[in-house]
Write a protein that holds these residues in place. Structure first.
Motif, mmCIF file in Angstrom:
data_model
loop_
_atom_site.group_PDB
_atom_site.id
_atom_site.type_symbol
_atom_site.label_atom_id
_atom_site.label_comp_id
_atom_site.label_asym_id
_atom_site.label_seq_id
_atom_site.Cartn_x
_atom_site.Cartn_y
_atom_site.Cartn_z
ATOM 1 N N ASN A 120 0.832 -1.217 0.000
ATOM 2 C CA ASN A 120 0.000 0.000 0.000
ATOM 3 C C ASN A 120 0.857 1.254 0.000
ATOM 4 O OD1 ASN A 120 -1.765 -1.831 2.434
ATOM 5 N ND2 ASN A 120 -2.402 -1.643 0.317
ATOM 6 N N ILE A 121 2.019 1.163 0.626
ATOM 7 C CA ILE A 121 2.924 2.310 0.654
ATOM 8 C C ILE A 121 3.492 2.533 -0.748
ATOM 9 C CG2 ILE A 121 5.089 3.218 1.642
ATOM 10 C CD1 ILE A 121 2.877 3.058 3.749
ATOM 11 N N VAL A 122 3.810 1.431 -1.406
ATOM 12 C CA VAL A 122 4.412 1.530 -2.733
ATOM 13 C C VAL A 122 3.372 1.928 -3.787
ATOM 14 C CG1 VAL A 122 5.653 0.261 -4.552
ATOM 15 C CG2 VAL A 122 6.209 -0.141 -2.142
ATOM 16 N N PHE A 123 2.234 1.259 -3.775
ATOM 17 C CA PHE A 123 1.248 1.467 -4.846
ATOM 18 C C PHE A 123 0.099 2.390 -4.451
ATOM 19 C CE2 PHE A 123 3.094 -2.815 -5.562
ATOM 20 C CZ PHE A 123 3.771 -2.527 -6.744
ATOM 21 N N CYS A 151 1.041 9.346 9.323
ATOM 22 C CA CYS A 151 2.210 9.906 8.628
ATOM 23 C C CYS A 151 2.385 9.483 7.163
ATOM 24 C CB CYS A 151 3.488 9.584 9.391
ATOM 25 S SG CYS A 151 3.630 10.527 10.918
ATOM 26 N N PRO A 152 2.425 8.177 6.860
ATOM 27 C CA PRO A 152 2.767 7.838 5.472
ATOM 28 C C PRO A 152 1.716 8.285 4.462
ATOM 29 C CG PRO A 152 2.394 5.847 6.780
ATOM 30 C CD PRO A 152 2.314 6.986 7.713
ATOM 31 N N VAL A 153 0.485 8.475 4.900
ATOM 32 C CA VAL A 153 -0.604 8.797 3.983
ATOM 33 C C VAL A 153 -0.330 10.085 3.205
ATOM 34 C CG1 VAL A 153 -3.039 9.471 3.874
ATOM 35 C CG2 VAL A 153 -2.345 7.503 5.250
ATOM 36 N N GLY A 154 0.099 11.107 3.929
ATOM 37 C CA GLY A 154 0.401 12.366 3.271
ATOM 38 C C GLY A 154 1.587 12.238 2.330
ATOM 39 N N LEU A 155 2.561 11.419 2.726
ATOM 40 C CA LEU A 155 3.783 11.296 1.925
ATOM 41 C C LEU A 155 3.538 10.573 0.608
ATOM 42 C CD1 LEU A 155 6.325 10.345 4.719
ATOM 43 C CD2 LEU A 155 6.020 12.570 3.653
ATOM 44 N N ILE A 156 2.694 9.531 0.657
ATOM 45 C CA ILE A 156 2.486 8.774 -0.586
ATOM 46 C C ILE A 156 1.396 9.421 -1.429
ATOM 47 C CG2 ILE A 156 3.285 6.617 0.457
ATOM 48 C CD1 ILE A 156 0.375 5.702 0.636
ATOM 49 N N GLY A 157 0.715 10.403 -0.875
ATOM 50 C CA GLY A 157 -0.225 11.181 -1.669
ATOM 51 C C GLY A 157 -1.633 10.609 -1.767
ATOM 52 N N GLU A 181 -1.849 13.995 9.605
ATOM 53 C CA GLU A 181 -0.586 13.248 9.668
ATOM 54 C C GLU A 181 0.231 13.702 10.884
ATOM 55 O OE1 GLU A 181 -1.881 14.527 6.946
ATOM 56 O OE2 GLU A 181 -1.780 13.063 5.326
ATOM 57 N N GLY A 182 0.869 12.746 11.530
ATOM 58 C CA GLY A 182 1.553 13.021 12.788
ATOM 59 C C GLY A 182 2.597 14.122 12.740
ATOM 60 N N TYR A 183 3.217 14.290 11.582
ATOM 61 C CA TYR A 183 4.324 15.234 11.496
ATOM 62 C C TYR A 183 3.870 16.683 11.326
ATOM 63 C CZ TYR A 183 3.259 14.526 6.546
ATOM 64 O OH TYR A 183 2.605 14.419 5.351
ATOM 65 N N SER B 77 9.919 15.947 7.028
ATOM 66 C CA SER B 77 9.295 14.935 6.195
ATOM 67 C C SER B 77 9.564 15.218 4.721
ATOM 68 C CB SER B 77 7.787 14.908 6.438
ATOM 69 O OG SER B 77 7.547 14.712 7.805
ATOM 70 N N VAL B 78 9.764 16.466 4.413
ATOM 71 C CA VAL B 78 10.051 16.827 3.018
ATOM 72 C C VAL B 78 11.549 16.689 2.747
ATOM 73 C CG1 VAL B 78 9.987 18.700 1.322
ATOM 74 C CG2 VAL B 78 8.077 18.391 2.913
ATOM 75 N N PHE B 79 12.368 17.226 3.645
ATOM 76 C CA PHE B 79 13.802 17.282 3.386
ATOM 77 C C PHE B 79 14.583 16.117 3.997
ATOM 78 C CE2 PHE B 79 12.277 21.749 3.416
ATOM 79 C CZ PHE B 79 12.434 21.987 2.058
ATOM 80 N N GLY B 80 13.917 15.226 4.695
ATOM 81 C CA GLY B 80 14.612 14.120 5.333
ATOM 82 C C GLY B 80 14.941 14.455 6.776
#
Lengths: 538, 460
Positions: A120-123, A151-157, A181-183, B77-80
């Motif tokens: 799910n993270i990849v695809f 967290c990962p949800v926002g990153l993978i879009g 997202e947590g961050y 998260s953007v820049f590592g």
């Protein structure tokens, strides 16, 4: 016996800062303030935590899902992410709830997750999220589903809002998403804001069916930890105040939908919910006042404010009658306890309002607050709302959406005329105002924002308070030092502490804490008598 | 009803997990790292991860659980997260002065692809790791496996980082501990001590997460495997891994790295698994099994024989981690109980086979499932279809137990509402006595509470 040291707080601060690398010390120095009393000093708050410093803080997701939406029972809160985030927010905040009938929906005992896997993270996880929503609907038939991004949800879009819209159309129930997202942000606080926005946009005002009642109010920022909301509800019922909705202790989405019918919004936890009150005032014309139901005197004061606002003689009389009746019981319970707690000391490091509110209860016990601070408060929670225009908006706050709200074309209705408001203000009732913690704290008290573990240990070591108030992560560290710690997130699984009965519960628990025998047995007899050891040594 | 929306009608799920029987990797890594003396675990991710993990471990142990975080913001998260981790390492050594920092990743830092090896090397280059101090890491992406996987990855990282082969062999046996309580680790050391077998146990959370009240908070309590001990594991003559999911990788790594042969065993829960462990340790260390242990075993068998009436044929539902569930199921079968429903959220390819070998002839009706959507919601639905006499699992089981009026034994992680698990073992013969006593207590308490008045027995 404990030896009480009185170290000048400025010296304490200077000594503590020497331990840090210079950059860290410079930054922390602005978050540690010795209170002046009359004139409120500026404190640095709501900024990034220094990595590695060991903080009390949690994340945005915790503030959104855990704090604000967690206590609402008729919604499936589906966490989109790996399993942990859902697991840790599963029943751990002690929000109690009382469904009216055995068949009423109550999903609070359940944890729902998409349990994202590496594929799910990849695809992408949108397909799985949709399927999870369909399954939740088929099995549980909820009227509402909230989606919480980790967290990962926002990153993978993954676009949880698009998924929510699509599934809402497909299933015909209310579905909405939160980009929590947590961050995001620097603490739970960002999550509160995001939750406020979501609830306002997607829920508040959906049901225009009028609500019966002469004095209709909402209570905001009360989360029914340990049954606090039940006690406040009891008092309101006794007085004849109609509580339409609490955000969000013992609440339902149904009640949120009708909350715009209230004539007054009352804010308990200013930090977590002021956004919603502001938006409701702009859109519907409901004024808000700050109240506090932590502490018997504070409760009485807050009830009088309600009576003052409605300006009804009958209500005012009833309020006085209830206060007199309840305070008599409170006084009877307090008297013998106060003899044991008088002049003892406390420190409070918790939350975004509790570190302030609970000082009321300690005052009632005759105890002095030596030091306090918030975990995720902003400057306005310390210094009062008047500083809001001067707060610099940094990058971490800027990425939290500010919703532009306008007056509702048909439903906006000022509850009071300008003249009426003016008159009430002249009588001392403050609208849209919160004075903050520092104005009410004594001269010389140490106010510390986002306290680090190190600073906490140094406070305890040097000042040896009789009670330290914080959360579960701090509890056993402080207790190992021989000082009892009272948890003010979970109440150590007791409570309620709100209202009149709650105040009595708190007095009793603090009495128990300062009177517990076991603390006196920490040293074994042979550890106390080092002299004997010396005498027999060869 | 607490779980009022749970019915016996099972609708197949492909995406939704409800009431999980697992959590995510990093908490396991944090727990394992606490089993090193003088170690500060560090979570490389958002603050919430560290806060949640510390909270759940603290609630489980009612003990301080110290750990730090990289406190990611949107910028990191953007820049590592390199800048965050470098600053964290510097701050930690300045303020908290650990011997070693054990970094684990999170779903966030894994998704953005932070290279922990490179960042830690940079910290060393820049002189932020004082002489004689260590920083090492384990990759623990939360979207793979479960908390058990995280524990395993941290244990493997310990071997990878520290185990070294020198020119002289040591007359000692490594015991790599799976995910068990400090009480269990203490019990394993007691057993080895009784056998006069010299062992290095790692990780070892005894005297860390069961520290005494002294009036002082020992930031680094006296327990935990020391770094010199960890280094010496490469010179040991043999390794015993307890609980394959948690320790097999570490055993293999140690063999490849330092040529130390190993046996991978089940956790010593119950009679047979303890027999196997003691036999293996006796062989590996070249020591005899003392009579005192044989006596312990005898006492255990004696209790079970005496109380068979209350155990025989009783249906049991259980949930937890594979390494615990397998020997526990074997023990329940030895008690002539019927473990009929078993779930674990932890994916485990060997689970089916391990369970089948125990259950296929003795309890052919048993249902068991591991991995995604093998959750306690499913377990509860099975129970709704046909009831059980006993439920064993972590604290979350109490909601099922109350709704269905099932005697409930708390075992597993997390236990948030009782004490004892960190003080009284469940491994070894003594642990099995403890376990069977608990089982009997809840079953017999229910009988005492619910039989008609004229049927209440004084002697049972």
């Amino acid at each position: 016996m404990k030896t009480k040291v009185t170290m000048d707080p400025e010296r304490w601060k200077a000594e503590v800062l020497t331990k840090y690398p210079s950059k860290v010390a410079k930054k922390r120095a602005k978050s540690i303030v010795v209170n002046e009393g009359d004139e409120v000093k500026q404190i640095q708050a709501n900024i990034r935590t220094i990595p590695g410093i060991i903080t009390q803080r949690g994340c945005t997701y915790a503030g959104c899902k855990g704090v604000v939406l967690g206590p609402t029972r008729d919604i499936i809160n589906l966490v989109h992410g790996p399993i942990g985030c859902s697991f840790y927010a599963w029943l751990t905040r002690r929000n109690q709830t009382l469904p009216p009938t055995p068949d009423s929906p109550n999903f609070m005992m359940y944890a729902f997750s998409t349990d994202m896997q590496d594929s799910n993270i990849v695809f992408g996880g949108e397909i799985k999220l949709k399927q999870a929503i369909r399954e939740a609907f088929e099995i549980f038939k909820p009227k509402n589903i909230g989606i919480f991004s980790t967290c990962p949800v926002g990153l993978i879009g993954d676009d949880v809002h698009a998924v929510a819209r699509e599934m809402k159309a497909e299933l015909g129930i209310n579905i909405f998403g939160f980009s929590c997202e947590g961050y995001k942000g620097v603490s739970q606080s960002a999550g509160h804001h995001i939750a406020n926005n979501g609830v306002f946009k997607h829920v508040v005002g959906l049901n225009d069916t009028p609500v019966e009642g002469k004095f209709k109010v909402n209570l905001l920022g009360e989360y029914n930890i340990g049954g606090d909301a039940f006690e406040i509800e009891r008092i309101f019922e006794k007085i004849g105040i109609t509580l339409i909705s609490t955000f969000s202790g013992n609440s339902t989405i149904d009640s949120f939908e009708q909350s715009h019918h209230a004539d007054l919004n009352m804010i308990m936890c200013h930090r977590s919910i002021n956004y919603l009150a502001e938006m409701m005032e702009t859109k519907f014309g409901i004024p808000w006042i700050k109240v506090n139901f932590i502490g018997a005197d504070a409760t009485a004061k807050s009830l009088r404010k309600i009576a003052q606002y409605f300006g009804d003689a009958g209500l005012a009389a009833k309020v006085e009658e209830v206060i007199a009746e309840e305070m008599a019981l409170v006084a009877k319970e307090l008297e013998p306890i106060k003899a044991r707690t008088q002049d003892k000391t406390a420190m409070l490091f918790v939350g975004g309002s509790r570190a302030h509110h609970y000082q009321e209860l300690f005052n009632e016990l005759g105890m002095k607050t030596l030091s306090a601070g918030y975990e995720f408060g902003h400057r306005d929670d310390y210094e009062g709302r008047r500083v809001i225009p001067t707060i610099q908006i940094d990058a971490d706050s800027r990425n939290i959406e500010e919703i532009h709200v306008e007056a509702d074309p048909t439903r906006y209705r000022p509850r009071k005329t300008e003249a009426e408001i003016k008159a009430l203000v002249a009588q001392g009732l403050q609208f849209s105002e919160y004075e903050g913690m520092m104005t009410e704290m004594g001269k010389g008290a140490l106010v510390i924002d986002d306290i680090s573990h190190y600073e906490m240990e140094k406070l305890v070591e040097i000042y040896q308070p009789d009670v330290f108030c914080a959360g579960i992560k701090e509890k056993y560290c402080v207790q190992k030092m021989g000082i009892p710690l009272k948890q003010l997130h979970s109440y150590d699984y007791g409570g309620p502490y709100a209202g009149f009965e709650g105040a009595v519960n708190f007095y009793k628990d603090i009495d128990m804490i300062v009177s517990t025998s076991i603390w006196k047995m920490v040293k074994a007899p042979w550890q106390k008598e080092s002299v004997i050891e010396a005498e027999y040594a060869l | 009803m607490l779980l009022r929306h749970t019915t016996d009608k099972i609708i197949e799920r492909e995406a939704l997990t409800v009431n999980p029987a697992k959590t995510c990797q990093p908490v396991g890594a944090m727990y394992a790292a606490l089993g090193i003396h003088g170690c500060l675990p560090h979570s490389h991710g958002s603050q919430g991860c560290c806060s949640y993990h510390r909270s759940v471990l603290t609630r489980h142990y009612k003990e301080p659980v110290m750990a730090a975080t990289s406190s990611f913001t949107e910028g990191s998260s953007v820049f590592g997260g390199q800048a965050n981790l470098l600053q964290a390492i510097n701050t930690i050594f300045s303020v908290y002065n650990p011997d070693v920092i054990a970094v684990h990743s999170t779903c966030l830092s894994e998704t953005i692809g932070d290279d922990l090896t490179q960042i830690i090397a940079k910290a060393k280059e820049e002189g932020n790791v004082p002489n004689g101090k260590y920083v090492f890491h384990a990759n623990t992406p939360s979207y793979v496996g479960s908390h058990v996987t995280g524990y395993a990855n941290m244990v493997t990282a310990m071997v990878k980082t520290f185990s070294m082969k020198s020119s002289t062999k040591k007359n000692q046996v490594n015991i790599i501990s799976g995910w068990i309580e400090p009480s269990d680790m203490r019990e394993i050391k007691r057993i080895a001590n009784q056998m006069m077998a010299k062992i290095v146990l790692f990780p070892d959370t005894s005297d860390v997460l069961d520290a005494p009240m002294t009036g002082k908070h020992e930031f680094y309590p006296k327990g935990g495997v020391t770094i010199p001990e960890l280094i010496s594991t490469g010179d040991s003559k043999f390794t015993i891994g307890l609980g394959p999911l948690c320790t097999l990788d570490a055993c293999i790594k140690l063999e490849n790295q330092c040529k130390v042969k190993f046996d991978s065993l089940e956790l010593p829960i119950g009679i047979q698994a303890t027999d196997t462990f003691i036999t293996a340790l006796s062989r590996a260390a070249g020591v005899q099994v003392p009579d005192s242990l044989t006596d312990e075993r005898g006492r255990l068998i004696d209790i079970i024989a005496d109380m068979q009436k209350y155990l025989y044929g009783k249906r049991v539902a259980l949930f937890g981690d594979p390494d615990t569930l397998v020997p526990l199921t074997e023990f329940l079968v030895a008690l002539d109980m019927k473990p009929v429903y078993i779930v674990t959220g932890t994916p485990d390819k060997t689970f089916e086979d391990r369970m089948a070998s125990i259950l296929s002839t003795k309890v052919p009706e048993a249902k068991y499932k591991a991995g995604e959507r093998a959750d306690t919601f499913l377990l509860h639905q099975w129970i709704k279809q046909q009831g059980v006499d006993l439920l064993i699992g972590n604290t979350y089981g109490k909601y099922i137990a109350r709704d269905e009026n099932i005697p409930f034994v708390r075992l597993g992680f997390p236990i948030l509402d009782r004490v004892g698990h960190s003080y009284f073992p469940m491994v070894g013969y003594a642990g099995a006595m403890n376990l069977v006593t608990k089982i009997l207590d809840v079953i017999m308490d229910k009988i005492d509470r619910e039989v008609p008045e004229e049927k209440v027995e004084l002697v049972m």
